[in-house]
Design a protein around this motif. Structure first.
Motif, short mmCIF file in Angstrom:
data_model
loop_
_atom_site.label_atom_id
_atom_site.label_comp_id
_atom_site.label_asym_id
_atom_site.label_seq_id
_atom_site.Cartn_x
_atom_site.Cartn_y
_atom_site.Cartn_z
N HIS A 33 0.80 -1.23 0.00
CA HIS A 33 0.00 0.00 0.00
C HIS A 33 0.83 1.28 0.00
O HIS A 33 1.57 1.56 0.95
N GLU A 137 -8.15 2.60 -2.99
CA GLU A 137 -8.42 2.80 -1.57
C GLU A 137 -9.70 3.61 -1.42
O GLU A 137 -9.72 4.80 -1.75
N HIS A 164 -13.03 4.14 3.46
CA HIS A 164 -11.91 4.88 4.08
C HIS A 164 -12.35 5.38 5.45
O HIS A 164 -12.94 4.61 6.20
N HIS A 207 -9.22 -0.15 7.22
CA HIS A 207 -10.14 1.00 7.40
C HIS A 207 -11.58 0.60 7.75
O HIS A 207 -12.33 1.44 8.23
N HIS A 228 -2.92 -2.40 4.79
CA HIS A 228 -2.09 -1.53 5.65
C HIS A 228 -2.82 -1.31 6.99
O HIS A 228 -3.55 -0.36 7.16
N ARG A 239 -8.41 1.68 13.79
CA ARG A 239 -7.93 1.28 12.46
C ARG A 239 -7.14 -0.04 12.53
O ARG A 239 -6.94 -0.71 11.53
N ASP A 341 2.09 2.47 3.44
CA ASP A 341 1.30 3.71 3.44
C ASP A 341 2.16 4.92 3.12
O ASP A 341 1.82 6.05 3.48
ZN LIG Z 1 -5.32 4.23 4.40
#
Ligand SMILES: [Zn+2]
Length: 397
Positions: A33, A137, A164, A207, A228, A239, A341
């Motif tokens: 990611h 994403e 997200h 997410h 991620h 998260r 990320d």
């Molecule tokens: Zn993210």
């Protein structure tokens, strides 16, 4: 005698260095990611040129230095109010990011190539090039139109992070300030999962809310990834995945790709000025639901300025590897990997960009992980999931 001892120490250190470098070279290194397509849409951003952190963390010179075999470029769109206008805007933005990424790849075809399958990743890496894979994403650009999943699949997108920071039409988010809307995955979301399974598109659970996660595990016929996400037992953030989620993910055959973004690795000091200012900013920008692109740019500029004026010490590679150790102890070596990320907030004090990935390998070697283990963590586990997702689709067709 003293000199002999010193020489011995030097030899051991040199041997150790070579060992981790050799292991890093041998392993298939996959980062699942990054948000680099957000930069790719800018005319001035040249993937072939070396840029510098903290603003830019991925480009071809540094992918080569970090010996990265494959990297996912995610087409990221922030969640906004679900209006006809916004649906169209994010759909167009996703296409724009996709086009810019494909152009960047074709301009540098001697060094990188688009991979759309697990075997594609292996073949491209054997040629000494870096495979660039496409993810999406946030399923916001899908709107409520299943045919768009096929459309983006045909253009090369191989995973979708279902949502997200806020709820969308597919499922609830782990961080929506208003709480759950569907109590997990929506009816439309179930159809999305089915279609992704049929096509051989990987479902990404990063997410999404806990209830959404458990629904995905229930409905998906193929293993899934968290592209991620980190460990909630170490860093208590919604998260991150709880132990129960990691166990179910492992049972499903999936993989958690540890996210090396500071606030998911080490719990934030909520009394620090940096934290207080960032929270104020999050509220000001409606939980990062920007009204338009200018607002997004303004928010990012303010965010950067907070980090500059009130700097926080970033977590280290050692702290990130604590998350890997934790997953290994909980469910074994076959269900953990790394999703940086980068270009979306990721970065550690001693791993600021893709060129510094070998520092993670060094820490793994120091902790006694074997070449075989490290190969699984750096890409083997993810590749296994990708192959299984493809196999499930092949059985359906
Ligand atoms: Zn993210």
């Amino acid at each position: 005698m003293k000199r002999t001892a010193l020489l011995l120490i030097v030899l051991i250190v040199v041997a150790g260095c070579n060992n981790f470098e050799k292991i890093h070279s041998e392993a298939l290194v996959i980062d699942t990611h990054t948000d680099t397509p957000m930069l790719m849409v800018n005319e001035w951003f040249d993937l072939s040129k070396r840029h510098s952190p903290p603003d830019f963390r991925v480009d071809i010179p540094r992918l080569k230095e970090g010996e990265v075999d494959a990297i996912f470029f995610a087409l990221f769109t922030g969640q906004k109010e679900r209006t006809t206008e916004n649906y169209l805007a994010v759909y167009n933005l996703a296409h724009q990011m996709l086009d810019s990424t494909l152009t960047g790849i074709s301009r540098n075809s001697d060094k990188v190539a688009l991979a759309t399958s697990s075997s594609g990743i292996e073949e491209i890496s054997k040629k000494g090039k870096t495979a660039i894979c496409l993810g999406m994403e946030n399923g916001f650009p899908i709107a409520k139109d299943l045919s768009r999943i096929d459309e983006f699949y045909d253009l090369g997108v191989r995973y979708i992070t279902l949502c997200h920071s806020s709820n969308n039409d597919i499922c609830d988010s782990s961080t929506d300030p208003t709480g759950p809307e569907h109590n997990g995955v929506s009816e439309f979301g179930k159809e999305v999962i089915t279609r992704m399974n049929q096509l051989g598109m990987i479902i990404d659970v990063s997410h999404i809310s806990d209830d959404s996660f458990f629904d995905v595990i229930k409905y998906s016929k193929a293993p899934v990834i968290a592209s991620h996400s980190s460990v909630r037992s170490i860093c208590n953030h919604p998260r991150n995945l709880s132990d129960e989620m990691i166990k179910q993910l492992a049972q499903n055959g999936g993989v958690i790709q540890i996210c090396i973004l500071g606030m998911y690795i080490r719990e934030a000091d909520t009394t620090s000025t940096n934290y207080i200012k960032r929270e104020e900013l999050r509220k000001k920008y409606n939980n990062w639901q920007y009204a338009n692109d200018d607002e997004r740019k303004a928010a990012w500029a303010e965010y950067d300025s907070i980090n500059r004026v009130f700097p926080v010490e970033l977590p280290t590679v050692a702290e990130a590897v604590d998350h890997i150790d934790y997953v290994v102890n909980l469910v074994g070596i076959d269900h953990v990997g790394i999703g940086s990320d980068f270009d979306g907030g990721g970065g550690l004090a001693d791993c600021r960009d893709v060129s510094e990935f070998p520092n993670i390998t060094r820490e793994l070697v120091n902790r006694g992980y074997s070449l075989k283990d490290i190969e699984k963590i750096w890409g083997g586990n993810f590749l296994r999931v990708f192959k299984e997702v493809e196999a499930v689709a092949a059985k359906n067709n």
